[in-house]
Design a protein around this motif. Structure first.
Motif, PDB file in Angstrom:
ATOM      1  N   MET A   1     -27.108  66.511  51.493  1.00  0.00           N
ATOM      2  CA  MET A   1     -26.476  65.207  51.302  1.00  0.00           C
ATOM      3  C   MET A   1     -27.258  64.395  50.279  1.00  0.00           C
ATOM      4  SD  MET A   1     -25.172  64.109  55.152  1.00  0.00           S
ATOM      5  CE  MET A   1     -26.766  64.357  55.936  1.00  0.00           C
ATOM      6  N   SER A   2     -26.555  63.505  49.614  1.00  0.00           N
ATOM      7  CA  SER A   2     -27.167  62.630  48.621  1.00  0.00           C
ATOM      8  C   SER A   2     -26.559  61.246  48.803  1.00  0.00           C
ATOM      9  CB  SER A   2     -26.919  63.163  47.204  1.00  0.00           C
ATOM     10  OG  SER A   2     -25.523  63.277  46.954  1.00  0.00           O
ATOM     11  N   THR A   3     -26.832  60.339  47.875  1.00  0.00           N
ATOM     12  CA  THR A   3     -26.239  59.006  47.932  1.00  0.00           C
ATOM     13  C   THR A   3     -25.362  58.789  46.715  1.00  0.00           C
ATOM     14  OG1 THR A   3     -28.157  58.003  46.831  1.00  0.00           O
ATOM     15  CG2 THR A   3     -28.159  58.050  49.252  1.00  0.00           C
ATOM     16  N   ILE A   4     -24.419  57.882  46.863  1.00  0.00           N
ATOM     17  CA  ILE A   4     -23.502  57.557  45.779  1.00  0.00           C
ATOM     18  C   ILE A   4     -23.250  56.058  45.818  1.00  0.00           C
ATOM     19  CG2 ILE A   4     -21.402  57.954  47.147  1.00  0.00           C
ATOM     20  CD1 ILE A   4     -20.159  59.210  44.630  1.00  0.00           C
ATOM     21  N   THR A   5     -23.166  55.437  44.647  1.00  0.00           N
ATOM     22  CA  THR A   5     -22.968  53.993  44.563  1.00  0.00           C
ATOM     23  C   THR A   5     -21.569  53.699  44.053  1.00  0.00           C
ATOM     24  OG1 THR A   5     -25.321  53.591  44.173  1.00  0.00           O
ATOM     25  CG2 THR A   5     -23.792  51.848  43.532  1.00  0.00           C
ATOM     26  N   LEU A   6     -20.858  52.848  44.784  1.00  0.00           N
ATOM     27  CA  LEU A   6     -19.527  52.385  44.400  1.00  0.00           C
ATOM     28  C   LEU A   6     -19.583  50.870  44.312  1.00  0.00           C
ATOM     29  CD1 LEU A   6     -17.398  54.543  46.873  1.00  0.00           C
ATOM     30  CD2 LEU A   6     -17.925  55.071  44.492  1.00  0.00           C
ATOM     31  N   GLY A   7     -19.528  50.345  43.094  1.00  0.00           N
ATOM     32  CA  GLY A   7     -19.682  48.911  42.935  1.00  0.00           C
ATOM     33  C   GLY A   7     -21.054  48.477  43.404  1.00  0.00           C
ATOM     34  N   SER A   8     -21.097  47.615  44.400  1.00  0.00           N
ATOM     35  CA  SER A   8     -22.376  47.139  44.933  1.00  0.00           C
ATOM     36  C   SER A   8     -22.771  47.848  46.226  1.00  0.00           C
ATOM     37  CB  SER A   8     -22.291  45.626  45.193  1.00  0.00           C
ATOM     38  OG  SER A   8     -21.260  45.331  46.119  1.00  0.00           O
ATOM     39  N   ASN A   9     -21.996  48.860  46.621  1.00  0.00           N
ATOM     40  CA  ASN A   9     -22.247  49.555  47.883  1.00  0.00           C
ATOM     41  C   ASN A   9     -22.790  50.955  47.634  1.00  0.00           C
ATOM     42  OD1 ASN A   9     -21.105  47.405  49.488  1.00  0.00           O
ATOM     43  ND2 ASN A   9     -19.096  48.114  48.823  1.00  0.00           N
ATOM     44  N   THR A  10     -23.771  51.358  48.421  1.00  0.00           N
ATOM     45  CA  THR A  10     -24.339  52.698  48.345  1.00  0.00           C
ATOM     46  C   THR A  10     -24.070  53.431  49.652  1.00  0.00           C
ATOM     47  OG1 THR A  10     -26.073  51.996  46.822  1.00  0.00           O
ATOM     48  CG2 THR A  10     -26.437  54.054  48.015  1.00  0.00           C
ATOM     49  N   TYR A  11     -23.557  54.674  49.537  1.00  0.00           N
ATOM     50  CA  TYR A  11     -23.182  55.455  50.700  1.00  0.00           C
ATOM     51  C   TYR A  11     -23.890  56.804  50.680  1.00  0.00           C
ATOM     52  CZ  TYR A  11     -19.210  52.190  50.772  1.00  0.00           C
ATOM     53  OH  TYR A  11     -18.433  51.068  50.791  1.00  0.00           O
ATOM     54  N   THR A  12     -23.963  57.417  51.853  1.00  0.00           N
ATOM     55  CA  THR A  12     -24.402  58.803  51.951  1.00  0.00           C
ATOM     56  C   THR A  12     -23.218  59.698  51.608  1.00  0.00           C
ATOM     57  OG1 THR A  12     -26.068  58.322  53.625  1.00  0.00           O
ATOM     58  CG2 THR A  12     -25.283  60.602  53.478  1.00  0.00           C
ATOM     59  N   LEU A  13     -23.402  60.610  50.659  1.00  0.00           N
ATOM     60  CA  LEU A  13     -22.347  61.497  50.196  1.00  0.00           C
ATOM     61  C   LEU A  13     -22.514  62.859  50.856  1.00  0.00           C
ATOM     62  CD1 LEU A  13     -19.960  62.008  48.216  1.00  0.00           C
ATOM     63  CD2 LEU A  13     -21.684  62.748  46.552  1.00  0.00           C
ATOM     64  N   VAL A  14     -21.491  63.290  51.585  1.00  0.00           N
ATOM     65  CA  VAL A  14     -21.482  64.584  52.259  1.00  0.00           C
ATOM     66  C   VAL A  14     -20.659  65.554  51.421  1.00  0.00           C
ATOM     67  CG1 VAL A  14     -20.949  65.814  54.397  1.00  0.00           C
ATOM     68  CG2 VAL A  14     -21.652  63.404  54.481  1.00  0.00           C
ATOM     69  N   THR A  15     -21.191  66.740  51.176  1.00  0.00           N
ATOM     70  CA  THR A  15     -20.515  67.724  50.330  1.00  0.00           C
ATOM     71  C   THR A  15     -19.361  68.378  51.070  1.00  0.00           C
ATOM     72  OG1 THR A  15     -22.567  68.185  49.142  1.00  0.00           O
ATOM     73  CG2 THR A  15     -20.810  69.810  48.947  1.00  0.00           C
ATOM     74  N   LEU A  16     -18.191  68.357  50.457  1.00  0.00           N
ATOM     75  CA  LEU A  16     -17.016  69.012  51.021  1.00  0.00           C
ATOM     76  C   LEU A  16     -17.199  70.523  50.937  1.00  0.00           C
ATOM     77  CD1 LEU A  16     -14.074  67.990  51.970  1.00  0.00           C
ATOM     78  CD2 LEU A  16     -13.337  68.832  49.732  1.00  0.00           C
ATOM     79  N   PRO A  17     -17.061  71.271  52.038  1.00  0.00           N
ATOM     80  CA  PRO A  17     -17.194  72.724  51.966  1.00  0.00           C
ATOM     81  C   PRO A  17     -16.218  73.330  50.956  1.00  0.00           C
ATOM     82  CG  PRO A  17     -17.240  72.008  54.251  1.00  0.00           C
ATOM     83  CD  PRO A  17     -16.864  70.808  53.424  1.00  0.00           C
ATOM     84  N   ALA A  18     -16.669  74.334  50.237  1.00  0.00           N
ATOM     85  CA  ALA A  18     -15.855  74.925  49.174  1.00  0.00           C
ATOM     86  C   ALA A  18     -14.777  75.858  49.721  1.00  0.00           C
ATOM     87  CB  ALA A  18     -16.746  75.684  48.195  1.00  0.00           C
ATOM     88  N   ASN A  19     -15.075  76.552  50.804  1.00  0.00           N
ATOM     89  CA  ASN A  19     -14.140  77.551  51.333  1.00  0.00           C
ATOM     90  C   ASN A  19     -14.056  77.440  52.851  1.00  0.00           C
ATOM     91  OD1 ASN A  19     -13.452  79.133  48.871  1.00  0.00           O
ATOM     92  ND2 ASN A  19     -15.671  79.459  48.836  1.00  0.00           N
ATOM     93  N   PRO A  20     -12.860  77.700  53.397  1.00  0.00           N
ATOM     94  CA  PRO A  20     -11.610  77.859  52.663  1.00  0.00           C
ATOM     95  C   PRO A  20     -11.085  76.494  52.215  1.00  0.00           C
ATOM     96  CG  PRO A  20     -11.169  77.950  54.999  1.00  0.00           C
ATOM     97  CD  PRO A  20     -12.673  77.828  54.857  1.00  0.00           C
ATOM     98  N   GLY A  21     -10.233  76.489  51.243  1.00  0.00           N
ATOM     99  CA  GLY A  21      -9.657  75.239  50.785  1.00  0.00           C
ATOM    100  C   GLY A  21      -8.504  74.802  51.668  1.00  0.00           C
ATOM    101  N   PHE A  22      -8.017  73.611  51.411  1.00  0.00           N
ATOM    102  CA  PHE A  22      -6.871  73.099  52.165  1.00  0.00           C
ATOM    103  C   PHE A  22      -5.634  73.958  51.895  1.00  0.00           C
ATOM    104  CE2 PHE A  22      -9.363  69.114  51.542  1.00  0.00           C
ATOM    105  CZ  PHE A  22      -9.590  68.822  52.884  1.00  0.00           C
ATOM    106  N   VAL A  23      -4.895  74.270  52.942  1.00  0.00           N
ATOM    107  CA  VAL A  23      -3.615  74.956  52.763  1.00  0.00           C
ATOM    108  C   VAL A  23      -2.493  73.947  52.595  1.00  0.00           C
ATOM    109  CG1 VAL A  23      -4.300  77.051  53.958  1.00  0.00           C
ATOM    110  CG2 VAL A  23      -3.303  75.166  55.268  1.00  0.00           C
ATOM    111  N   ASP A  24      -2.755  72.718  52.966  1.00  0.00           N
ATOM    112  CA  ASP A  24      -1.776  71.653  52.798  1.00  0.00           C
ATOM    113  C   ASP A  24      -2.531  70.367  52.513  1.00  0.00           C
ATOM    114  OD1 ASP A  24       1.222  70.859  53.257  1.00  0.00           O
ATOM    115  OD2 ASP A  24       0.057  69.337  54.300  1.00  0.00           O
ATOM    116  N   LEU A  25      -2.186  69.702  51.420  1.00  0.00           N
ATOM    117  CA  LEU A  25      -2.885  68.477  51.033  1.00  0.00           C
ATOM    118  C   LEU A  25      -1.871  67.453  50.560  1.00  0.00           C
ATOM    119  CD1 LEU A  25      -5.689  67.092  50.516  1.00  0.00           C
ATOM    120  CD2 LEU A  25      -5.459  67.849  48.152  1.00  0.00           C
TER     121      LEU A  25
END
Length: 216
Positions: A1-25
């Motif tokens: 996990m890492s952090t990400i800044t959006l505007g003035s807010n900083t969040y913990t960024l969780v990596t989306l698993p690569a596999n398997p992908g969504f079958v419906d989105l």
């Protein structure tokens, strides 16, 4: 996990698993618009769109998975800690533009009054000059950590400049020279609720689905 800044807010960024992908989105474009219509004169209608109150919603479903495959996804749901943390996702069926996308486009912040917060037009430069259909309606673009979509055809002028009509509206005024990512663009999302159910069948398979909204 890492952090990400959006505007003035900083969040913990969780990596989306690569596999398997969504079958419906499902990606949903959501605006906040009030409409008042006269009950006496139906043709008299007042419409009020709330500036900046637009954004993405996401709903995804994964295939049924054995325990050996489902573990990273269940761990991902746990790491999100409900709505506390965020993740990045995009449209896996539209990872490249349908337009020509020639050049190395960046944000053009030199135009006075341009690229204001809540604007639906983005000034850009760095395209190959005088190219017709650089982007087509429905092409995605990422600016810093925000996901946008082109709502109209984009042509570059003789100096390699172009104005992109976008949705949603600009979240922040991007810095002059900020790169415009056209390959594998993603946005930042958080879960729509704090509960994260996952379904386990009697044959030991696990199915995960989630609903999320754009993180602001």
């Amino acid at each position: 996990m890492s952090t990400i800044t959006l505007g003035s807010n900083t969040y913990t960024l969780v990596t989306l698993p690569a596999n398997p992908g969504f079958v419906d989105l499902t990606l949903t474009m959501d605006d906040t618009v009030a409409v008042v219509q006269s009950p006496f004169v139906p043709s008299q209608v007042q419409t009020q769109a709330w500036p900046g109150a637009d954004g993405w919603k996401l709903q995804g479903t994964l295939p049924k998975m054995p325990n050996s495959v489902s573990g990273p996804w269940i761990g991902f749901l746990a790491a999100l800690r409900g709505r506390a943390n965020v993740f990045q996702a995009g449209d896996p069926t539209r990872t490249t533009p349908l337009g020509k996308a020639q050049g190395a486009p960046v944000v053009n912040g030199t135009i006075s009054g341009g690229n204001a917060v809540s604007a639906y037009a983005l000034n850009t430069r760095g395209w190959h000059a005088s190219v017709y259909r650089q982007l087509l309606p429905g092409d995605y673009l990422q600016i810093v950590n925000r996901l946008y979509i082109a709502v109209a055809e984009v042509d570059s002028d003789g100096s390699g400049n172009a104005v992109i009509q976008i949705w949603p509206s600009l979240r922040e005024t991007p810095a002059d020279g900020a790169a415009i990512k056209l390959i594998n663009p993603v946005g930042v999302f958080r879960l729509a609720g704090n509960s994260r159910p996952y379904h386990r069948t009697v044959d030991g398979l696990v199915q995960v689905s989630l609903q999320a909204t754009e993180a602001r």
